[in-house]
Structure formats: structure tokens, C-alpha cells
Design a protein around this motif. Structure first.
Motif, short mmCIF file in Angstrom:
data_model
loop_
_atom_site.label_atom_id
_atom_site.label_comp_id
_atom_site.label_asym_id
_atom_site.label_seq_id
_atom_site.Cartn_x
_atom_site.Cartn_y
_atom_site.Cartn_z
N TYR A 26 0.83 -1.20 0.00
CA TYR A 26 0.00 0.00 0.00
C TYR A 26 0.87 1.26 0.00
CZ TYR A 26 -3.31 3.57 1.46
OH TYR A 26 -4.06 4.70 1.51
N ALA A 27 1.94 1.27 0.79
CA ALA A 27 2.84 2.42 0.83
C ALA A 27 3.53 2.63 -0.52
CB ALA A 27 3.88 2.23 1.93
N VAL A 28 3.91 1.53 -1.17
CA VAL A 28 4.55 1.63 -2.49
C VAL A 28 3.56 2.20 -3.50
CG1 VAL A 28 5.58 0.33 -4.40
CG2 VAL A 28 6.14 -0.25 -2.03
N PHE A 29 2.34 1.72 -3.47
CA PHE A 29 1.31 2.21 -4.40
C PHE A 29 1.05 3.70 -4.16
CE2 PHE A 29 -3.18 2.82 -5.65
CZ PHE A 29 -3.05 2.52 -6.99
N ARG A 30 1.00 4.12 -2.90
CA ARG A 30 0.80 5.54 -2.58
C ARG A 30 1.97 6.38 -3.10
NH1 ARG A 30 -2.28 7.41 1.93
NH2 ARG A 30 -1.52 9.35 1.06
N ARG A 31 3.21 5.85 -2.96
CA ARG A 31 4.38 6.57 -3.47
C ARG A 31 4.27 6.76 -4.97
NH1 ARG A 31 10.80 5.15 -2.72
NH2 ARG A 31 11.52 6.79 -4.09
N TYR A 32 3.91 5.70 -5.67
CA TYR A 32 3.76 5.80 -7.12
C TYR A 32 2.68 6.82 -7.49
CZ TYR A 32 2.16 5.07 -11.77
OH TYR A 32 1.75 5.30 -13.05
N ASN A 33 1.56 6.80 -6.78
CA ASN A 33 0.49 7.77 -7.08
C ASN A 33 0.96 9.21 -6.91
OD1 ASN A 33 -1.61 6.20 -8.03
ND2 ASN A 33 -2.26 5.65 -5.97
#
Length: 95
Positions: A29-36
Motif C-alpha cells: 500500500y505504501a509503495v502504491f501511494r508513493r507511485y500515485n
């Protein structure tokens, strides 16, 4: 007591020691948020500094538009094995 700040070399060695298992210990989830957050600003080519194993690139279609950079040699090697992106192993403070 204030903890001593790691030198850049010590920092790189610490990440070298976890490079092989890094993706498995990250919070997806943190990785996905970073990408967003990244994609809000990226138009065309992107240099990601501190990319680790390049996992944020896995959320993109334009992997060839990314240049991944990290201070850890082993993190950079992991990126090279997984993605077609260019990878630069360097200390970002010396760019």
C-alpha cells in the motif's frame, strides 16, 4: 540520547544487507501511494532517486521512461534484473 547519523557508505551497506528480501518486507500500500504521488508530476522521462529495487516502477506502463537511482549497489542490481529501466548506482548528494 541522540543517535549518530549514518554516513552515506554505512547507509548503502545497510540497504545492501536487505536488498534480496526488500520487496517482500515493503508495505504494498505504501509503495502504491508513493507511485500515485510520483505520477502526479511525471510527464515524460523520470529520474527516481532512492528507488531501492525499483518496485514503484512496477505500477507503471512506461518502464522505459524511468531512470532508477539508488546508493545501494545491491538494490541497483535487483532493479536491473527486474526492469528494463536504466539504473544508475550513485550517491544522490553527488549528482
Amino acid at each position: 540520547m541522540k543517535e549518530k547519523k549514518l554516513s552515506n557508505r554505512e547507509f548503502a551497506e545497510r540497504f545492501d544487507s536487505v536488498a534480496e528480501k526488500y520487496d517482500s518486507i515493503l508495505n504494498p500500500y505504501a509503495v502504491f501511494r508513493r507511485y500515485n504521488e510520483i505520477k502526479k508530476f511525471v510527464k515524460g522521462k523520470c529520474l527516481e532517486i532512492g528507488s531501492g529495487t525499483g518496485i514503484a516502477v512496477s505500477y507503471t506502463d512506461g518502464k522505459n521512461n524511468y531512470v532508477l537511482s539508488d546508493i545501494s549497489f545491491k538494490m541497483c542490481n535487483a532493479s536491473k534484473k527486474k526492469y528494463k529501466s536504466k539504473v544508475i548506482c550513485c550517491d544522490a548528494e553527488k549528482l
